[in-house]
Write an enzyme that holds these catalytic residues in place. Structure first.
Site, PDB file in Angstrom:
ATOM      1  N   LYS A 128      -9.309  -3.166   0.746  1.00 40.11           N
ATOM      2  CA  LYS A 128      -7.957  -2.650  -0.077  1.00 40.11           C
ATOM      3  C   LYS A 128      -7.723  -3.828  -1.028  1.00 40.11           C
ATOM      4  O   LYS A 128      -7.483  -4.921  -0.564  1.00 40.11           O
ATOM      5  CB  LYS A 128      -6.889  -2.001   0.726  1.00 40.11           C
ATOM      6  N   HIS A 131      -1.388  -5.286  -2.317  1.00 40.39           N
ATOM      7  CA  HIS A 131      -0.282  -4.872  -3.030  1.00 40.39           C
ATOM      8  C   HIS A 131       0.816  -5.821  -3.131  1.00 40.39           C
ATOM      9  O   HIS A 131       0.659  -6.856  -2.567  1.00 40.39           O
ATOM     10  CB  HIS A 131       0.120  -3.464  -2.399  1.00 40.39           C
ATOM     11  N   HIS A 134       1.884  -7.584  -0.159  1.00 45.88           N
ATOM     12  CA  HIS A 134       1.169  -8.596   0.326  1.00 45.88           C
ATOM     13  C   HIS A 134       1.207 -10.106  -0.593  1.00 45.88           C
ATOM     14  O   HIS A 134       1.188 -11.164  -0.176  1.00 45.88           O
ATOM     15  CB  HIS A 134      -0.364  -8.375   0.463  1.00 45.88           C
TER      16      HIS A 134
HETATM   17  N1  ARG Z   1      -2.186  -5.756   7.822  1.00 40.10           N
HETATM   18  C1  ARG Z   1      -0.863  -5.476   7.935  1.00 40.10           C
HETATM   19  C2  ARG Z   1      -0.438  -4.771   6.647  1.00 40.10           C
HETATM   20  O1  ARG Z   1      -1.000  -4.813   5.464  1.00 40.10           O
HETATM   21  C3  ARG Z   1       0.161  -6.624   8.111  1.00 40.10           C
HETATM   22  C4  ARG Z   1       0.031  -7.565   9.340  1.00 40.10           C
HETATM   23  C5  ARG Z   1       1.194  -8.465   9.683  1.00 40.10           C
HETATM   24  N2  ARG Z   1       0.900  -9.285  10.706  1.00 40.10           N
HETATM   25  C6  ARG Z   1       1.034  -8.760  11.995  1.00 40.10           C
HETATM   26  N3  ARG Z   1       0.767  -9.694  12.717  1.00 40.10           N
HETATM   27  N4  ARG Z   1       1.296  -7.539  12.375  1.00 40.10           N
HETATM   28  O2  ARG Z   1       0.673  -4.073   6.649  1.00 40.10           O
END
Ligand code: ARG
Length: 570
Positions: A128, A131, A134
């Site tokens: 993906k 966004h 991020h």
């Molecule tokens: N991949 C997740 C998302 O895009 C964020 C991860 C954040 N880090 C964690 N250890 N949960 O929402």
């Protein structure tokens, strides 16, 4: 060297010790004076300790002032109000201290620098496009990393990529059925996103696709060679794409341990949760319930079909880090919508008795002034486009201001100003408020913006160049003297940087550094308006040149901590 506050605190602490012996007193704490009438720093020790010492705070303050230990730092102390100590520093001390700024590193007394601070940020989901959430996580996380490194911590930057989950079954189907090879070659993530959307659309009419996807996922999870290869490929092409952006933004990581990395640890974690009676069976799933007063929703750690969840992988991640690092602290940077998730799994690791400091650094959603800046289906704002637009707009401005520069120079400047403006727009705000993103505002050369700070830096550099042309180089041996109030105010502000970084680290708020730099630029401008540098007698010229040079170095260092570059000319 010690921070300026610590140097003063040391003198006062020694004095207090000499006067009051080993009484259990509250420590001496110094704050910046709120008004220059009150000196450079203030201390409310006498009020804080009057009960313990016995007697009236003013008398305690007088006692301290009359017995102050010999030092080269304090010029005088005045007693104000009920017993405040207003501390005025010696010019010579301040002048010498300013010379060390950006040349010597700081020792932070009492800071526990042992072990690793692991910062988990950016963390996009494979296949993906990143966004805006991020983007913010990437920018804020990178700055927190730099803040902690500045203080002397060993930091591990971890990109916890989302590389596991039900989407992979769907992607595998979509890839086999609908992939357009050319589009995939041109931009893999975009094409993977497209086939994923195609899957969603098609499965509305063909519900059997869902079963097929589950089947492919199961095959992947049980090690099917072809599916495993595809999954690896999705990760590879996604990371290649993300890395282009990271490189462009000057961002890097030490590890890219995604969710899948912890997969083998999850059964063990579940077993421990069950053994300690923290997770119990509920309608076939394994669930953690929290005491009612904690107002947390139950957290599923294993689904009925045996699948583990986002929370399970985060719990396993904590275990891995405790076993494999000497953890000082764990920091996670995500948007506000994940607050409950972090509260839940932090609480679960506490229940497991895994002692470790954890902090969820969350931020608000960013919006464009004229609409929502988000990820509605098919309306994702691509980061590349955002960076490109920033660059193009910056180019227009540079082109107008400086038409004579070479094309190459204009492009370099535009890239640095554009990216800097985007980063700064994010970092200069209280991270927990919603950010309104307005191009004209963030690219303005006035106000609290990156271009303004970058321009202030370039302007000082140009002054220094002019001085050099006149045969006046910065002289490190020069004495910094204060003839004008503005010179002293600038010097005083310069000494505040380490304390600001410390505060920014404690609360994970890079905006404190942005505020500091904005104030620094303003102080420099007042100084420069009041105090001409060139065409002065040497004594004054070299003093001011040194002050200007240190201001520039400080701007560079401070912007550097925000991950923003400076330019020698612009
Ligand atoms: N991949 C997740 C998302 O895009 C964020 C991860 C954040 N880090 C964690 N250890 N949960 O929402």
């Amino acid at each position: 060297m010690l921070t300026i506050e610590k140097q003063i605190e040391k003198i006062l602490s020694e004095t207090v010790k000499a006067v009051y012996g080993d009484k259990e007193l509250k420590p001496v704490e110094i704050t910046v004076a709120t008004n220059e009438k009150f000196g450079d720093f203030q201390c409310n020790f006498a009020m804080m300790n009057s009960k313990i010492i016995g007697g009236n705070p003013r008398a305690i303050a007088e006692n301290i002032v009359n017995n102050i230990v010999a030092n080269d730092v304090i010029e005088k102390i005045e007693i104000a109000g009920p017993g405040f100590l207003n501390i005025f520093l010696k010019d010579a001390f301040l002048g010498e201290l300013v010379k060390k700024i950006t040349k010597e590193s700081y020792q932070y007394d009492g800071l526990n620098l042992d072990g690793d601070v692991i910062i988990d940020y950016s963390s996009p989901n494979i296949a993906k496009r990143m966004h805006i959430g991020h983007l913010r996580s990437t920018i804020i996380g990178d700055s927190i990393k730099r803040i902690y490194r500045f203080l002397g911590y060993n930091v591990v930057a971890d990109n916890h990529i989302g590389d596991w989950g039900t989407q992979f079954g769907k992607l595998i189907i979509g890839y086999r059925k609908w992939l357009n090879e050319d589009a995939y070659k041109a931009n893999a993530i975009e094409e993977l996103e497209r086939v994923y959307v195609e899957f969603t659309n098609q499965s509305a009419d063909h519900p059997e696709l869902e079963d097929q996807a589950r089947e492919e996922l199961k095959k992947l999870q049980s090690g099917d060679e072809e599916n495993y290869r595809l999954w690896q490929e999705f990760i590879k092409v996604s990371l290649e794409e993300y890395n282009k952006l990271y490189t462009r933004m000057g961002i890097d990581f030490d590890t890219y341990y995604g969710e899948s990395f912890y997969h083998d640890l999850m059964p063990g974690v579940l077993a421990e949760l069950e053994e300690k009676k923290i997770a119990i069976e509920d309608q076939g799933a394994k669930v953690v319930f929290f005491p009612e007063e904690e107002k947390l929703n139950p957290c599923i750690v294993q689904k009925k079909d045996g699948a583990f969840l986002y929370a399970t992988s985060d719990i396993a991640t904590v275990k891995y880090r405790l076993d494999n690092y000497n953890v000082n602290k764990l920091i996670y940077v995500t948007d506000e919508r994940q607050q409950d998730h972090f509260k839940q799994f932090f609480r679960i690791t506490d229940m497991l008795g895994w002692e470790v400091e954890k902090q969820h650094v969350w931020f608000g959603i960013m919006r464009f002034a004229d609409g929502v800046f988000s990820t509605r289906k098919g309306n994702v704002i691509r980061l590349v486009d955002l960076l490109d637009e920033g660059k193009n707009r910056a180019y227009e401005i540079v082109n107008e201001k400086n038409p004579d520069l070479s094309e190459e120079e204009k492009n370099t400047i535009a890239e640095i100003v554009g990216t800097g403006a985007i980063k700064y727009a994010d970092l200069s705000q209280n991270r927990q408020t919603a950010v309104i993103f307005e191009w004209d505002k963030i690219l303005s050369f006035e106000g609290n913006t990156a271009p303004y700070l970058q321009y202030s830096y370039a302007r000082i550099k140009s002054i220094l160049r002019k001085a050099t042309e006149q045969g006046k180089e910065v002289n490190e041996e020069a004495t910094v003297i204060f003839k004008d109030k503005a010179e002293r105010a600038l010097a005083h502000h310069l000494t505040q940087f380490p304390t600001v970084v410390l505060k920014a680290a404690e609360s994970c708020r890079p905006n404190l550094i942005a505020d500091y730099l904005f104030e620094l630029s303003k102080k420099f401008n007042s100084f420069y308006n009041a105090c001409p540098i060139l065409n002065q007698e040497d004594e004054i010229l070299y003093s001011r040149l040194l002050l200007a040079e240190r201001t520039a170095a400080m701007l560079k260092e401070g912007l550097g901590i925000l991950g923003i570059q400076t330019l020698e000319r612009m």
